[in-house]
Write an enzyme that holds these catalytic residues in place. Structure first.
Site, PDB file in Angstrom:
ATOM      1  N   GLY A 149       0.943  -1.266  -0.175  1.00 40.64           N
ATOM      2  CA  GLY A 149       0.155  -0.062  -0.040  1.00 40.64           C
ATOM      3  C   GLY A 149       0.828   1.202  -0.086  1.00 40.64           C
ATOM      4  N   ARG A 177      13.308   9.777  -3.345  1.00 40.76           N
ATOM      5  CA  ARG A 177      14.308  10.770  -4.035  1.00 40.76           C
ATOM      6  C   ARG A 177      15.437  10.457  -3.104  1.00 40.76           C
ATOM      7  NH1 ARG A 177      15.502  15.962  -1.773  1.00 40.76           N
ATOM      8  NH2 ARG A 177      15.799  17.485  -3.547  1.00 40.76           N
ATOM      9  N   ALA A 178      15.633  10.341  -1.828  1.00 36.70           N
ATOM     10  CA  ALA A 178      16.736  10.093  -1.230  1.00 36.70           C
ATOM     11  C   ALA A 178      17.566   8.824  -1.499  1.00 36.70           C
ATOM     12  CB  ALA A 178      16.430   9.934   0.342  1.00 36.70           C
ATOM     13  N   ARG A 236       0.212  -5.182  -5.957  1.00 44.26           N
ATOM     14  CA  ARG A 236       0.630  -6.265  -5.163  1.00 44.26           C
ATOM     15  C   ARG A 236       0.680  -7.424  -6.351  1.00 44.26           C
ATOM     16  NH1 ARG A 236      -0.446  -5.219  -0.138  1.00 44.26           N
ATOM     17  NH2 ARG A 236      -1.826  -3.186   0.329  1.00 44.26           N
ATOM     18  N   ASP A 294       5.592  -4.842   5.387  1.00 39.70           N
ATOM     19  CA  ASP A 294       5.868  -6.214   5.803  1.00 39.70           C
ATOM     20  C   ASP A 294       5.707  -7.226   4.746  1.00 39.70           C
ATOM     21  OD1 ASP A 294       3.283  -6.056   6.002  1.00 39.70           O
ATOM     22  OD2 ASP A 294       3.303  -7.830   7.609  1.00 39.70           O
ATOM     23  N   GLY A 295       4.847  -7.049   3.916  1.00 36.89           N
ATOM     24  CA  GLY A 295       4.648  -8.114   2.710  1.00 36.89           C
ATOM     25  C   GLY A 295       5.901  -7.714   1.821  1.00 36.89           C
ATOM     26  N   SER A 296       6.345  -6.441   1.770  1.00 32.68           N
ATOM     27  CA  SER A 296       7.388  -6.441   0.704  1.00 32.68           C
ATOM     28  C   SER A 296       8.633  -6.619   1.392  1.00 32.68           C
ATOM     29  CB  SER A 296       7.512  -4.687   0.282  1.00 32.68           C
ATOM     30  OG  SER A 296       6.275  -4.313  -0.252  1.00 32.68           O
ATOM     31  N   THR A 325       4.879   2.266   5.828  1.00 33.96           N
ATOM     32  CA  THR A 325       3.550   1.534   5.946  1.00 33.96           C
ATOM     33  C   THR A 325       2.878   2.433   7.239  1.00 33.96           C
ATOM     34  OG1 THR A 325       2.225  -0.151   6.539  1.00 33.96           O
ATOM     35  CG2 THR A 325       4.674  -0.148   7.213  1.00 33.96           C
ATOM     36  N   ASP A 375       0.690   1.057   8.725  1.00 39.82           N
ATOM     37  CA  ASP A 375       0.208   0.028   9.669  1.00 39.82           C
ATOM     38  C   ASP A 375       1.225   0.215  10.930  1.00 39.82           C
ATOM     39  OD1 ASP A 375      -1.689  -0.736   8.218  1.00 39.82           O
ATOM     40  OD2 ASP A 375      -0.703  -2.205   7.363  1.00 39.82           O
ATOM     41  N   ASP A 421       3.802  -1.822  11.320  1.00 41.98           N
ATOM     42  CA  ASP A 421       3.978  -3.147  12.122  1.00 41.98           C
ATOM     43  C   ASP A 421       5.215  -3.754  11.564  1.00 41.98           C
ATOM     44  OD1 ASP A 421       3.432  -3.093   9.364  1.00 41.98           O
ATOM     45  OD2 ASP A 421       2.014  -4.802   9.465  1.00 41.98           O
ATOM     46  N   ARG A 473     -24.994  11.982  19.826  1.00 36.72           N
ATOM     47  CA  ARG A 473     -25.032  10.756  19.270  1.00 36.72           C
ATOM     48  C   ARG A 473     -23.664   9.994  19.446  1.00 36.72           C
ATOM     49  NH1 ARG A 473     -27.919  11.583  13.204  1.00 36.72           N
ATOM     50  NH2 ARG A 473     -29.932  12.130  14.019  1.00 36.72           N
ATOM     51  N   MET A 493      -7.374   2.382   9.455  1.00 39.04           N
ATOM     52  CA  MET A 493      -6.707   1.202   8.814  1.00 39.04           C
ATOM     53  C   MET A 493      -5.582   0.868   9.844  1.00 39.04           C
ATOM     54  SD  MET A 493      -6.451   2.713   4.858  1.00 39.04           S
ATOM     55  CE  MET A 493      -5.781   1.072   4.181  1.00 39.04           C
ATOM     56  N   ARG A 534      -4.655  -2.791   9.500  1.00 35.59           N
ATOM     57  CA  ARG A 534      -4.544  -4.199   9.484  1.00 35.59           C
ATOM     58  C   ARG A 534      -4.644  -4.895  10.927  1.00 35.59           C
ATOM     59  NH1 ARG A 534      -1.250  -7.873   5.969  1.00 35.59           N
ATOM     60  NH2 ARG A 534       0.426  -6.827   7.095  1.00 35.59           N
ATOM     61  N   GLY A 554      -8.921  11.655  22.538  1.00 36.34           N
ATOM     62  CA  GLY A 554      -9.864  11.554  23.798  1.00 36.34           C
ATOM     63  C   GLY A 554     -11.012  10.714  23.648  1.00 36.34           C
ATOM     64  N   GLU A 561     -13.903   7.461  23.786  1.00 39.73           N
ATOM     65  CA  GLU A 561     -14.379   6.874  24.966  1.00 39.73           C
ATOM     66  C   GLU A 561     -13.848   5.384  24.862  1.00 39.73           C
ATOM     67  OE1 GLU A 561     -15.792   8.216  27.425  1.00 39.73           O
ATOM     68  OE2 GLU A 561     -16.036  10.304  26.483  1.00 39.73           O
TER      69      GLU A 561
END
Length: 460
Positions: free
Chosen positions: A254, A264-265, A315, A346-348, A369, A371, A373, A406, A413, A415, A429, A431
C-alpha cells in the site's frame, strides 16, 4: 488455593506434588543491591578480560536468570568494549552498542542472546587498555595539574584584534603537509605523559575467525551437528559497496505518504556514489515483468510534496508460489542488478527476504507503511501522516456528535496492528478504542465496528 498451569493461564489444584516441586526448586543466589551483585559483575568483567568466553557466558546467565536488569549488564559490556578492548578492535564498541539496542527493543528473555553474543565477542577480541590509561592520565593531569592556557597557535582568530595579538600565529594547516601533521608547535605544553595508543593484540585473530570458532566448538552438545557454513555472497561485505554499480529501487504494498521523499533520497544518494539506479515500475508485478527504467535526479525532482509513489505500486500474490518466483528470477537476470532497495511494508520485506535467500541479491528495506507493523521500527514512513489525518477527521466528527448527542464509531486502517487506532484514540480522547489482538478477534472487532456504524447511520 490454586497453582497456575499451562500457557493459557489455566489453574490446577495446589496438591502435594506441586508443593514438593516448588520447594525443591533451587533459586539462584543473587541480590541485585548487595555484595553478590558486584561479585558476579566483577567475575563477568574479569572473565572477558582473560579471554574466557565460557566463563563469561556463565556469569552473564547467572545475572540475567536471577532477574538483573539487562540494560545494566549492557552498560557494563559497552564500558568493557572501550576500557579493555579499545583500539585493538574498534568494532567491539559498535557490536556492543548494537547488542544493547537489541536487548532494549526485545526485552527478556529474547534479548539475552544478544548480550551473550556481545560477551563472547568481547572475550575473544584482542585486548588493549591503552585508551583507558591515556584518558586516566589526562584526567589526572586536569585534576591536579596547572591547566595552562591554550597555546596561541591553536587559538581561533575570528576578529582582527585577536589576529594582532598573535592568535593563530604559526599554525600550519595539517592537510597541506604531506605527512599530515603540519609544522606548528606542540598542541599541549603540559607535564602530561599519557601512554601511546598502541594495539596490544592478545589474540591473533578477530572473534569471527577460525581461531574464535575453534575456541567455542566444544560448546556443542555431544552428537549435535556443526552449524552450517555461512552462505557465500557475490562479494565480501567490505567490498560490496564498491561492487554495487547498478541498484534497483521498488515501492511495494500500500502507498504511504513519504514514499516519494524516500525514493528521492535513495536515487540521489546512489547517483552521488556513482551507482546507476533502476526504478521498478508497478511494484512487485512490474519486477516480475522486468518493467523498469533508469532514473536520474530529474526524475525525482519536485516529488517531495506529492503523495503516493511516482513508481506506482501493485501487489503480486503469485510471488508466493514457485512459478511467480521463477518469473521474478528471470526478470532479475535481465535487469542485472547488484542490489535492491525496497520501500514498503511487511509484505514487501518478506519479498525482499526471498530475493536475498533464493537469488542471492543484497536487499535494503525502508519501512514505509501506515500500519507501523515492521519489527524493530519505532515509526515507519507514512504512520504520522495517517495518524494526523485520523485525528483531524475525528475532530470534525466530534462537533457533530456533541451537537446531536450521538455516538460515532470511527474505523481506521492498520490491518492486524492496532497502533494507529490506539494513537488516534488517545490523541482525540475517544471513549473506547477497539484494537485487534488475534486474527479471530480482529475479524469480530471489524464486524462490530461496521455494525455500530450502520446502526448509527440508521438513526439519523
Amino acid at each position: 488455593m490454586a497453582a497456575a498451569a499451562g500457557d493459557e493461564g489455566a489453574e490446577a489444584p495446589l496438591d502435594a506434588a506441586a508443593v514438593t516441586r516448588l520447594v525443591q526448586t533451587r533459586a539462584a543466589r543473587y541480590d541485585k543491591a548487595g555484595e553478590e551483585h558486584f561479585n558476579i559483575i566483577s567475575a563477568l568483567h574479569k572473565s572477558m578480560r582473560n579471554s574466557d568466553p565460557q566463563a563469561a557466558v556463565y556469569w552473564l546467565a547467572r545475572m540475567l536468570e536471577s532477574g538483573e536488569d539487562p540494560l545494566y549488564v549492557a552498560r557494563r559490556l559497552v564500558r568493557f568494549a572501550s576500557e579493555d578492548v579499545g583500539l585493538a578492535d574498534p568494532d567491539a564498541l559498535v557490536r556492543t552498542i548494537a547488542a544493547r539496542d537489541a536487548a532494549h527493543q526485545l526485552g527478556m528473555p529474547e534479548g539475552a542472546l544478544a548480550l551473550a553474543q556481545a560477551a563472547v565477542y568481547l572475550a575473544l577480541a584482542p585486548k588493549s587498555n591503552a585508551l583507558y590509561r591515556a584518558y586516566s592520565a589526562a584526567a589526572a593531569e586536569v585534576a591536579g595539574g596547572t591547566n595552562p592556557p591554550v597555546p596561541l597557535h591553536l587559538r581561533n582568530a575570528p576578529t582582527r584584534l585577536m589576529k594582532e595579538v598573535g592568535y593563530g600565529d604559526g599554525y600550519a594547516y595539517a592537510h597541506d603537509d604531506p605527512a599530515g601533521r603540519g609544522g606548528h608547535g606542540p598542541a599541549c605544553r603540559t607535564s602530561c605523559a599519557a601512554p601511546a595508543f598502541t594495539r596490544r593484540a592478545r589474540a591473533a585473530s578477530r572473534p569471527d575467525s577460525a581461531g574464535g570458532i575453534e575456541q567455542i566448538r566444544h560448546w556443542q552438545a555431544a552428537g549435535a551437528p556443526p552449524p552450517p557454513p555461512p552462505r557465500p555472497r557475490a562479494a565480501a561485505t567490505h567490498n560490496q559497496e564498491a561492487r554495487m554499480k547498478r541498484i534497483g529501487v521498488l515501492t511495494g504494498g500500500g502507498d504511504a505518504a513519504g514514499m516519494n521523499a524516500a525514493l528521492r533520497a535513495v536515487v540521489r544518494t546512489a547517483l552521488t556514489g556513482g551507482a546507476e539506479v533502476v526504478g521498478i515500475q508497478r511494484g512487485w508485478l512490474g519486477l516480475s515483468e522486468a518493467d523498469a527504467k533508469p532514473m536520474t535526479s530529474r526524475d525525482v525532482a519536485g516529488i517531495l510534496h506529492t503523495g503516493g509513489t511516482v513508481l506506482r505500486t501493485f501487489r503480486y500474490p503469485d510471488f508466493i508460489g514457485a512459478a511467480g518466483q521463477e518469473k521474478v528470477g528471470r526478470a532479475l537476470k535481465k535487469l542485472k542488478l547488484d542490489g535492491m532497495v525496497i520501500i514498503g511494508g511487511d509484505g514487501s520485506f518478506r519479498g525482499g527476504a526471498v530475493l536475498d535467500k533464493k537469488f542471492d541479491l543484497p536487499v535494503m528495506g525502508v519501512p514505509a507503511t501506515i500500519d507501523n507493523d515492521i519489527p524493530g521500527t519505532d515509526f515507519s514512513i507514512g504512520f504520522d501522516t495517517a495518524l494526523n489525518i485520523a485525528v483531524d477527521a475525528v475532530d470534525k466528527i466530534r462537533d457533530t456528535a456533541s451537537s446531536h448527542g450521538r455516538i460515532f464509531v470511527i474505523e481506521v486502517m492498520g490491518r492486524s496492528c492496532g497502533l494507529l487506532a490506539m494513537e488516534a484514540g488517545l490523541s482525540t480522547g475517544a471513549e473506547e478504542v477497539i484494537v485487534p489482538r488475534s486474527r479471530g478477534r480482529s475479524t469480530r472487532c471489524a464486524s462490530a465496528s461496521r455494525a455500530a456504524t450502520t446502526a448509527a447511520s440508521s438513526t439519523r
